[in-house]
Design an enzyme around this catalytic site. Structure first.
Site, PDB file in Angstrom:
ATOM      1  N   GLN A   1       0.851  -1.186   0.000  1.00 36.13           N
ATOM      2  CA  GLN A   1       0.000   0.000   0.000  1.00 36.13           C
ATOM      3  C   GLN A   1       0.893   1.244   0.000  1.00 36.13           C
ATOM      4  O   GLN A   1       1.767   1.382   0.854  1.00 36.13           O
ATOM      5  CB  GLN A   1      -0.915   0.007   1.234  1.00 36.13           C
ATOM      6  CG  GLN A   1      -1.914  -1.134   1.277  1.00 36.13           C
ATOM      7  CD  GLN A   1      -3.044  -0.971   0.259  1.00 36.13           C
ATOM      8  OE1 GLN A   1      -3.223   0.077  -0.327  1.00 36.13           O
ATOM      9  NE2 GLN A   1      -3.803  -2.035   0.050  1.00 36.13           N
TER      10      GLN A   1
ATOM     11  N   CYS B   1      -9.682  -0.220  -6.424  1.00 36.67           N
ATOM     12  CA  CYS B   1      -8.821   0.875  -6.882  1.00 36.67           C
ATOM     13  C   CYS B   1      -9.335   1.461  -8.193  1.00 36.67           C
ATOM     14  O   CYS B   1      -8.700   2.340  -8.775  1.00 36.67           O
ATOM     15  CB  CYS B   1      -7.377   0.398  -7.031  1.00 36.67           C
ATOM     16  SG  CYS B   1      -7.157  -0.961  -8.201  1.00 36.67           S
TER      17      CYS B   1
ATOM     18  N   TYR C   1      -7.150 -12.365  -3.409  1.00 35.82           N
ATOM     19  CA  TYR C   1      -6.153 -11.325  -3.739  1.00 35.82           C
ATOM     20  C   TYR C   1      -5.551 -10.732  -2.454  1.00 35.82           C
ATOM     21  O   TYR C   1      -5.505  -9.519  -2.271  1.00 35.82           O
ATOM     22  CB  TYR C   1      -6.765 -10.184  -4.556  1.00 35.82           C
ATOM     23  CG  TYR C   1      -7.797 -10.553  -5.595  1.00 35.82           C
ATOM     24  CD1 TYR C   1      -7.412 -10.922  -6.886  1.00 35.82           C
ATOM     25  CD2 TYR C   1      -9.155 -10.518  -5.309  1.00 35.82           C
ATOM     26  CE1 TYR C   1      -8.365 -11.236  -7.855  1.00 35.82           C
ATOM     27  CE2 TYR C   1     -10.116 -10.833  -6.263  1.00 35.82           C
ATOM     28  CZ  TYR C   1      -9.714 -11.189  -7.538  1.00 35.82           C
ATOM     29  OH  TYR C   1     -10.657 -11.495  -8.487  1.00 35.82           O
TER      30      TYR C   1
ATOM     31  N   ASN D   1      -2.046  -8.065   4.170  1.00 35.40           N
ATOM     32  CA  ASN D   1      -2.314  -6.759   4.777  1.00 35.40           C
ATOM     33  C   ASN D   1      -3.655  -6.730   5.505  1.00 35.40           C
ATOM     34  O   ASN D   1      -3.725  -6.383   6.687  1.00 35.40           O
ATOM     35  CB  ASN D   1      -2.280  -5.686   3.686  1.00 35.40           C
ATOM     36  CG  ASN D   1      -2.461  -4.285   4.214  1.00 35.40           C
ATOM     37  OD1 ASN D   1      -1.715  -3.843   5.075  1.00 35.40           O
ATOM     38  ND2 ASN D   1      -3.446  -3.576   3.704  1.00 35.40           N
TER      39      ASN D   1
ATOM     40  N   ASP E   1     -10.117  -7.572  -2.855  1.00 34.71           N
ATOM     41  CA  ASP E   1      -9.391  -6.345  -3.220  1.00 34.71           C
ATOM     42  C   ASP E   1      -8.732  -6.624  -4.568  1.00 34.71           C
ATOM     43  O   ASP E   1      -7.523  -6.804  -4.662  1.00 34.71           O
ATOM     44  CB  ASP E   1      -8.359  -6.015  -2.140  1.00 34.71           C
ATOM     45  CG  ASP E   1      -7.619  -4.711  -2.405  1.00 34.71           C
ATOM     46  OD1 ASP E   1      -7.977  -4.010  -3.375  1.00 34.71           O
ATOM     47  OD2 ASP E   1      -6.669  -4.398  -1.652  1.00 34.71           O
TER      48      ASP E   1
ATOM     49  N   GLU F   1      -3.609 -15.898  -2.816  1.00 33.99           N
ATOM     50  CA  GLU F   1      -2.757 -14.932  -3.522  1.00 33.99           C
ATOM     51  C   GLU F   1      -1.910 -15.707  -4.522  1.00 33.99           C
ATOM     52  O   GLU F   1      -1.416 -16.794  -4.217  1.00 33.99           O
ATOM     53  CB  GLU F   1      -1.869 -14.171  -2.538  1.00 33.99           C
ATOM     54  CG  GLU F   1      -0.790 -13.304  -3.167  1.00 33.99           C
ATOM     55  CD  GLU F   1      -1.333 -12.244  -4.123  1.00 33.99           C
ATOM     56  OE1 GLU F   1      -0.754 -12.114  -5.226  1.00 33.99           O
ATOM     57  OE2 GLU F   1      -2.327 -11.571  -3.778  1.00 33.99           O
TER      58      GLU F   1
ATOM     59  N   GLU G   1      -9.618   5.272  -4.427  1.00 30.92           N
ATOM     60  CA  GLU G   1      -9.731   3.988  -3.733  1.00 30.92           C
ATOM     61  C   GLU G   1     -11.044   4.018  -2.955  1.00 30.92           C
ATOM     62  O   GLU G   1     -11.309   4.969  -2.212  1.00 30.92           O
ATOM     63  CB  GLU G   1      -8.555   3.802  -2.779  1.00 30.92           C
ATOM     64  CG  GLU G   1      -8.398   2.396  -2.261  1.00 30.92           C
ATOM     65  CD  GLU G   1      -7.417   1.565  -3.068  1.00 30.92           C
ATOM     66  OE1 GLU G   1      -7.213   0.401  -2.718  1.00 30.92           O
ATOM     67  OE2 GLU G   1      -6.859   2.090  -4.048  1.00 30.92           O
TER      68      GLU G   1
END
Length: 365
Positions: free
Chosen positions: A189, A323, A217, A222, A298, A238, A357
């Site tokens: 990030q 995003c 994802y 995070n 995400d 992921e 975002e």
């Protein structure tokens, strides 16, 4: 990048423009009041990349300004963290007179943390030899007197590490410390303080949850690490190998005992859940044992493919961080048939740009 637009005096006005624009994009949807999470107006980016210009004995950082259609010298860079701005001149002062380190150097990347670590990557149009390594170690030793710094040299098919290729970020989330292993040249990030606000928002919307959480994802873990406290178990996927390795590291340093990371794409996981195919990577993992009532996504800018949207629709509660509001809208056209938006947020990760975002929390109708 439009450098002229980066004026802290205009920050509030540009954020208001984004708020209005995002609400207009969502006009066709029944949304609650938009929650707006602002950024610091300066020194908010934890990473930055600069090209290097050689001009005789001089050498300096530059960026390409789209508005001016030309390169702009950057001895300092307002959006970058204060730490990056402190390291920039100190590093350049050492590189300029050093023929080994400056020769064919064309780019410098910085990755910094709120906790005070910085990683510098020097990119070259030449192969790096033993002499380069000697000089780079001396450079690190000199800069380490002032900064918590590590250096990487990169050339075609070559990567030399002095002494680490990662940083450890420490974020204070709801008065608790979370640590994150962030490796060079992988996604992190960019706006550290806004990232904290995103984590706190996600924790808030999923409080009082029951059952387990599925995250697609997940990157370096995070969100899943921060959200593990709200669920019995967390299963996360992921595809990128460096991110999976970082996620496993982060599970250990944060002492999370209810989070399982699987290295596979969202598309493959969708097939696995639908029992269309079997995967060796899922050996020993009983997907049927998970009671996932909530899913967190995400996705990349392209959004989710139709099959993944269908998978996501199977969960009662959906947390969707985006995003790209345009692909979010595309996905919501289908998701809103079965779910309603009960929380709606704008996170200003990228001030002074058009990027927005956003986050939505959906619950089954």
């Amino acid at each position: 990048m439009n450098l002229a637009a980066m004026d802290p005096n205009t920050y509030d006005a540009q954020l208001e423009e984004k708020r209005i624009k995002l609400e207009q994009i969502f006009t066709d949807f029944d949304t609650p009041k938009l929650e707006v999470f602002s950024s610091e107006p300066a020194h908010y980016r934890m990473r930055a990349e600069f090209r290097i210009w050689h001009d005789g004995e001089d050498m300096y950082y530059y960026m390409f300004d789209k508005a001016l259609d030309s390169k702009v010298r950057c001895d300092q860079f307002l959006p970058a963290s204060e730490l990056i701005n402190k390291v920039m001149p100190a590093l350049m002062e050492e590189l300029r007179p050093n023929p080994t380190l400056r020769h064919r150097l064309f780019q410098i990347d910085f990755l910094s943390t709120l906790s005070g670590e910085i990683l510098v990557s020097l990119l070259y149009h030449k192969q790096l030899d033993a002499q380069w390594e000697i000089e780079a170690k001396a450079l690190k030793e000199k800069l380490a007197a002032t900064f918590n710094i590590n250096i990487i040299g990169r050339a075609r098919k070559q990567k030399l590490i002095i002494d680490k290729d990662f940083v450890i970020e420490s974020l204070t989330v709801n008065n608790e410390q979370l640590q994150y292993h962030q490796i060079e040249n992988s996604f992190t990030q960019p706006n550290g303080k806004v990232s904290v606000k995103m984590l706190e928002w996600a924790i808030d919307v999923t409080k009082n949850s029951q059952g387990d959480l599925l995250e697609l994802y997940c990157g370096n873990g995070n969100f899943s690490i921060a959200l593990a406290q709200n669920f019995d178990r967390v299963l996360a996927t992921e595809l990128a190998k460096p991110s999976v390795e970082s996620a496993q590291y982060n599970i250990k340093i944060n002492k999370i005992d209810n989070l399982q990371i699987i290295r596979m794409s969202a598309e493959d996981f969708t097939d696995a859940m639908a029992k269309k195919r079997t995967f060796r990577r899922l050996e020993g993992i009983d997907l049927d044992s998970y009671n996932c009532n909530t899913i967190f996504v995400d996705p990349p800018r392209a959004g989710m493919d139709p099959d993944t949207v269908k998978l996501v629709q199977g969960y009662d509660r959906i947390v969707y961080i985006s995003c790209n509001p345009n692909t979010l809208i595309d996905n919501l056209a289908e998701l809103s048939k079965t779910h309603k938006i009960t929380r709606f947020a704008l996170f200003d990760q990228f001030p002074y740009t058009d990027h927005m975002e956003s986050g939505v929390f959906l619950e089954r109708r």
